[in-house]
Write a protein that holds these residues in place. Structure first.
Motif, PDB file in Angstrom:
ATOM      1  N   GLU A  36       0.839  -1.190   0.000  1.00 23.68           N
ATOM      2  CA  GLU A  36       0.000   0.000   0.000  1.00 23.68           C
ATOM      3  C   GLU A  36       0.876   1.243   0.000  1.00 23.68           C
ATOM      4  N   HIS A  37       0.266   2.388  -0.343  1.00 24.50           N
ATOM      5  CA  HIS A  37       1.009   3.634  -0.374  1.00 24.50           C
ATOM      6  C   HIS A  37       1.374   4.048   1.048  1.00 24.50           C
ATOM      7  N   SER A  38       2.635   4.323   1.243  1.00 22.54           N
ATOM      8  CA  SER A  38       3.079   4.786   2.557  1.00 22.54           C
ATOM      9  C   SER A  38       4.429   5.473   2.429  1.00 22.54           C
TER      10      SER A  38
END
Length: 415
Positions: free
Chosen positions: A92-94
């Protein structure tokens, strides 16, 4: 996709390594070889590292969006700070801060499975400590991409930064002249000619130079029928082909693949030798067991030939004895015998009773066959001992399925 043929080869090698690992596990291979294979599989997944440098406002973010195929700016993944951004694949985007000047950016983009991207802050806006960190990535980079703006390719800071790059690392450097759609083809030609002349004067060499429009390349991904035209106009075809060539002919990576294949082949040869030795051992066992079975069948035939005459003779004796006893029974059951009266004076309780017919039959048979079957038992015992001696001699004291006891001592035949 950049470097498709290389990654296809790497994937095939990885698949073969997984198959070899499974075969090693099923055959009970040594733990050291299994650990080596696991390390080889893990090392194959090591991504390429690309470092992107350039001044502020030269279109680096747009260039990375086009290279990734996703607009990171709109998703909020690409921070607008002056930090170094290390792009890696993640579920996921992080954004994970590593140091005050370095963030790791994770994104679920397939491109990042094989390529790690280091996006440096503008060379004209960073502090000295930021620039030092930027330079630390260059030695480990598979490719260093210097991005210049077609509107102002003469920024001094980018050229000064390039002068700090070690001469040995310059072989990994390429130039990208971004925003080429904002200039005419004639102007782009003049600029690229002059940049080539400048690099020869300053560094004594030419660098691969690609004039591109990252904006058109990014738009082409969802442009439908206009896709081919936009990609052609963007100049990304030549850039991606060059990067694919770097990936395909990367000496260090190819050497690693070669070393991986050699180690895997050594393990495979060792596994093959163990299997071959096991097969030969199994074949020897089968041959010995077949020979023992053949000898056992022959011994059975020899033994039967010895004792069959005794069986036939016993059968004749039994028949004769039965006939004899039957005659006695017939005589005992005769009417005149059954109703014959005896004088009381002649009866004497001390007179022994006549033996029963079955007892007479047993005694008759024992008398006729006792010695014969004692001889048969000695024959059987001798044949068993002879077969034991054969087993012991054939296996040199060792049975294919375990140890054999030494042969029993021969018992002397009764006379």
């Amino acid at each position: 996709m950049i470097g498709d043929d290389y990654f296809e080869l790497r994937s095939r090698i990885g698949t073969d390594l997984l198959a070899l690992t499974a075969a090693l596990r099923e055959s009970g291979g040594d733990a050291e070889s299994a650990a080596i294979l696991e390390n080889l599989i893990a090392s194959l997944k090591e991504p390429f590292v690309f470092v992107v440098v350039g001044e502020v406002n030269v279109g680096k973010s747009t260039f990375l969006n086009a290279l990734f195929g996703q607009d990171f700016s709109s998703t909020g993944v690409m921070p607008t700070t002056g930090k170094i951004l290390f792009f890696r694949h993640g579920p996921e985007h992080s954004v994970v801060p590593v140091t005050p000047t370095l963030d790791e950016v994770y994104a679920p983009v397939d491109f990042l499975r094989d390529f790690h991207i280091v996006d440096t802050p503008g060379t004209n806006s960073v502090e000295n400590e930021h620039q030092l960190i930027t330079e630390r990535f260059v030695p480990i980079a598979d490719l260093v991409i210097f991005v210049f703006s077609a509107m102002n390719p003469w920024g001094a800071s980018a050229w000064q930064f390039l002068e700090k790059v070690h001469r040995e690392w310059m072989r990994h450097v390429i130039f990208v002249l971004q925003q080429s759609d904002l200039r005419s083809p004639e102007e782009i030609q003049v600029i690229t000619d002059y940049m080539g002349q400048l690099t020869r004067q300053r560094f004594g060499r030419d660098f691969p130079l690609f004039a591109v429009s990252a904006k058109k390349a990014f738009l082409a991904r969802d442009a439908g029928i206009e896709r081919d035209r936009l990609l052609h106009d963007s100049g990304f075809h030549a850039l991606e082909a060059h990067i694919s060539g770097i990936v395909r002919h990367n000496a260090a990576r190819l050497k690693k693949l070669g070393s991986t294949m050699r180690l895997a082949r050594q393990i495979l040869e060792g596994l093959k030798e163990r299997h071959t030795a096991g097969m030969h051992h199994a074949k020897r066992k089968i041959a010995v067991l077949q020979e023992l079975q053949t000898e056992r069948e022959l011994q059975v035939d020899r033994t039967l030939k010895k004792i069959l005459p005794a069986l036939d003779a016993t059968e004749r004796d039994y028949h004769e004895s039965v006939m004899r006893v039957a005659g006695l029974a017939q005589d005992a059951l005769a009417t005149r015998k059954a109703f014959q009266r005896k004088d009381a004076d002649e009866e004497n309780e001390s007179t022994p009773r006549p033996q029963s017919l079955d007892h007479r039959l047993f005694q008759e048979l024992q008398h006729r066959t006792g010695d014969r079957w004692r001889q048969v038992s000695l024959v059987l015992e001798e044949d068993v001992h002879q077969f034991e001696r054969f087993l012991y001699a054939q296996g040199r004291g060792r049975h294919p399925c375990g140890l054999l006891p030494p042969p029993l001592r021969h018992r002397p035949q009764a006379r």
